[in-house]
Write a protein that holds these residues in place. Structure first.
Motif, PDB file in Angstrom:
ATOM      1  N   TRP A  53      77.646  43.850  -2.696  1.00  0.00           N
ATOM      2  CA  TRP A  53      78.233  44.009  -3.852  1.00  0.00           C
ATOM      3  C   TRP A  53      79.590  43.371  -4.018  1.00  0.00           C
ATOM      4  CZ3 TRP A  53      82.525  46.589  -4.063  1.00  0.00           C
ATOM      5  CH2 TRP A  53      82.887  47.416  -3.318  1.00  0.00           C
TER       6      TRP A  53
ATOM      7  N   TYR B  93      68.818  53.207   3.971  1.00  0.00           N
ATOM      8  CA  TYR B  93      69.689  52.721   3.066  1.00  0.00           C
ATOM      9  C   TYR B  93      71.450  52.941   3.518  1.00  0.00           C
ATOM     10  CZ  TYR B  93      65.477  52.399   0.475  1.00  0.00           C
ATOM     11  OH  TYR B  93      64.003  52.113   0.380  1.00  0.00           O
TER      12      TYR B  93
ATOM     13  N   ASN C 150      69.860  37.973  -5.969  1.00  0.00           N
ATOM     14  CA  ASN C 150      70.825  39.193  -6.618  1.00  0.00           C
ATOM     15  C   ASN C 150      72.060  39.040  -5.822  1.00  0.00           C
ATOM     16  OD1 ASN C 150      71.643  41.571  -7.803  1.00  0.00           O
ATOM     17  ND2 ASN C 150      70.096  42.782  -7.185  1.00  0.00           N
TER      18      ASN C 150
ATOM     19  N   TYR D 225      70.880  47.406   1.178  1.00  0.00           N
ATOM     20  CA  TYR D 225      71.063  47.788  -0.082  1.00  0.00           C
ATOM     21  C   TYR D 225      69.575  48.416  -0.777  1.00  0.00           C
ATOM     22  CZ  TYR D 225      72.200  47.127  -5.185  1.00  0.00           C
ATOM     23  OH  TYR D 225      72.363  47.379  -6.524  1.00  0.00           O
ATOM     24  N   GLU D 226      69.718  49.419  -1.461  1.00  0.00           N
ATOM     25  CA  GLU D 226      68.701  50.114  -1.911  1.00  0.00           C
ATOM     26  C   GLU D 226      68.162  49.576  -3.113  1.00  0.00           C
ATOM     27  OE1 GLU D 226      66.994  54.658  -2.882  1.00  0.00           O
ATOM     28  OE2 GLU D 226      69.034  54.215  -2.164  1.00  0.00           O
ATOM     29  N   PRO D 227      66.941  49.268  -3.578  1.00  0.00           N
ATOM     30  CA  PRO D 227      66.373  48.790  -4.766  1.00  0.00           C
ATOM     31  C   PRO D 227      66.945  49.688  -5.858  1.00  0.00           C
ATOM     32  CG  PRO D 227      64.763  48.567  -3.200  1.00  0.00           C
ATOM     33  CD  PRO D 227      65.671  49.452  -2.756  1.00  0.00           C
ATOM     34  N   SER D 228      67.592  48.987  -6.849  1.00  0.00           N
ATOM     35  CA  SER D 228      68.222  49.627  -7.973  1.00  0.00           C
ATOM     36  C   SER D 228      68.234  49.007  -9.343  1.00  0.00           C
ATOM     37  CB  SER D 228      69.865  49.693  -7.655  1.00  0.00           C
ATOM     38  OG  SER D 228      70.374  50.448  -6.674  1.00  0.00           O
ATOM     39  N   GLU D 229      68.705  49.605 -10.508  1.00  0.00           N
ATOM     40  CA  GLU D 229      68.675  48.694 -11.500  1.00  0.00           C
ATOM     41  C   GLU D 229      68.772  47.333 -11.715  1.00  0.00           C
ATOM     42  OE1 GLU D 229      70.902  51.168 -10.928  1.00  0.00           O
ATOM     43  OE2 GLU D 229      70.100  52.981 -11.952  1.00  0.00           O
ATOM     44  N   ASP D 230      69.596  46.791 -11.038  1.00  0.00           N
ATOM     45  CA  ASP D 230      69.562  45.174 -10.830  1.00  0.00           C
ATOM     46  C   ASP D 230      68.545  44.613 -10.171  1.00  0.00           C
ATOM     47  OD1 ASP D 230      70.598  46.320  -8.393  1.00  0.00           O
ATOM     48  OD2 ASP D 230      72.151  44.774  -8.167  1.00  0.00           O
ATOM     49  N   THR D 231      68.041  45.301  -9.095  1.00  0.00           N
ATOM     50  CA  THR D 231      66.746  44.614  -8.678  1.00  0.00           C
ATOM     51  C   THR D 231      65.526  44.917  -9.486  1.00  0.00           C
ATOM     52  OG1 THR D 231      67.422  45.899  -6.485  1.00  0.00           O
ATOM     53  CG2 THR D 231      64.946  45.151  -6.601  1.00  0.00           C
TER      54      THR D 231
END
Length: 172
Positions: A136, A9, A115, A13-19
């Protein structure tokens, strides 16, 4: 993505809320997505490969699953995730949006997931983005990459295809 180390990471990009929001949309629409018998599925900017692998698992690995990421480390990581989850046939290649796709893929892609870098940033912050900021930094209204993507979308999407695109209210 349990096979990935924490050090991944630093560059991906680490999987987050948007993922997870996109994941929920794909799960919710599974009855619709299952109408495709052997879909061509592409994720633009897959990062770790979490979503394209999840889509492959949701569709019981029926179809072809491709990632396109301009970060070579992310492309390699996505391939590792696809392999780890036994999603085949699949691949992830280095590419910026649709630019590295063969013209033979025009109007052939059934499911596109993206995304994008959607965070509104100053122009110079967008232009000079490197590393994780590429994931981002979206430029003015967060639309720089989104507008390029949308300009080419109809050339690649199949006539019955669908696209999952994450946006913010600030993207207008």
């Amino acid at each position: 993505v349990s096979h990935l180390g924490v050090d991944t990471y630093q560059d991906v990009y680490e999987p987050s809320e948007d993922t997870f929001l996109l994941e929920s949309a794909l799960e919710h629409d599974l009855p619709f997505l299952s109408q495709y018998s052997s879909p061509i599925c592409i994720e633009i900017g897959p990062g770790t490969g979490y979503l394209i692998a999840k889509l492959g698992l949701l569709l019981e690995k029926k179809g072809f699953f491709l990632g396109l990421d301009r970060n070579p480390i992310a492309a390699r990581t996505t391939n590792q995730t696809l392999t780890y989850n036994k999603v085949t046939p699949s691949d992830c290649i280095v590419g910026d949006l649709f630019h590295n796709l063969s013209s033979a893929w025009q109007n052939q892609i059934d499911i596109i997931v993206f995304n994008p870098p959607y965070v509104p940033t100053e122009k110079d912050e967008f232009v000079n983005a490197k590393g994780l900021a590429l994931a981002w930094a979206g430029g003015l209204d967060g639309r720089e990459v989104i507008d390029s993507f949308l300009a080419d979308l109809d050339r690649w999407l199949s006539p019955s295809g669908c696209c999952y695109l994450l946006l913010l209210k600030e993207n207008k």
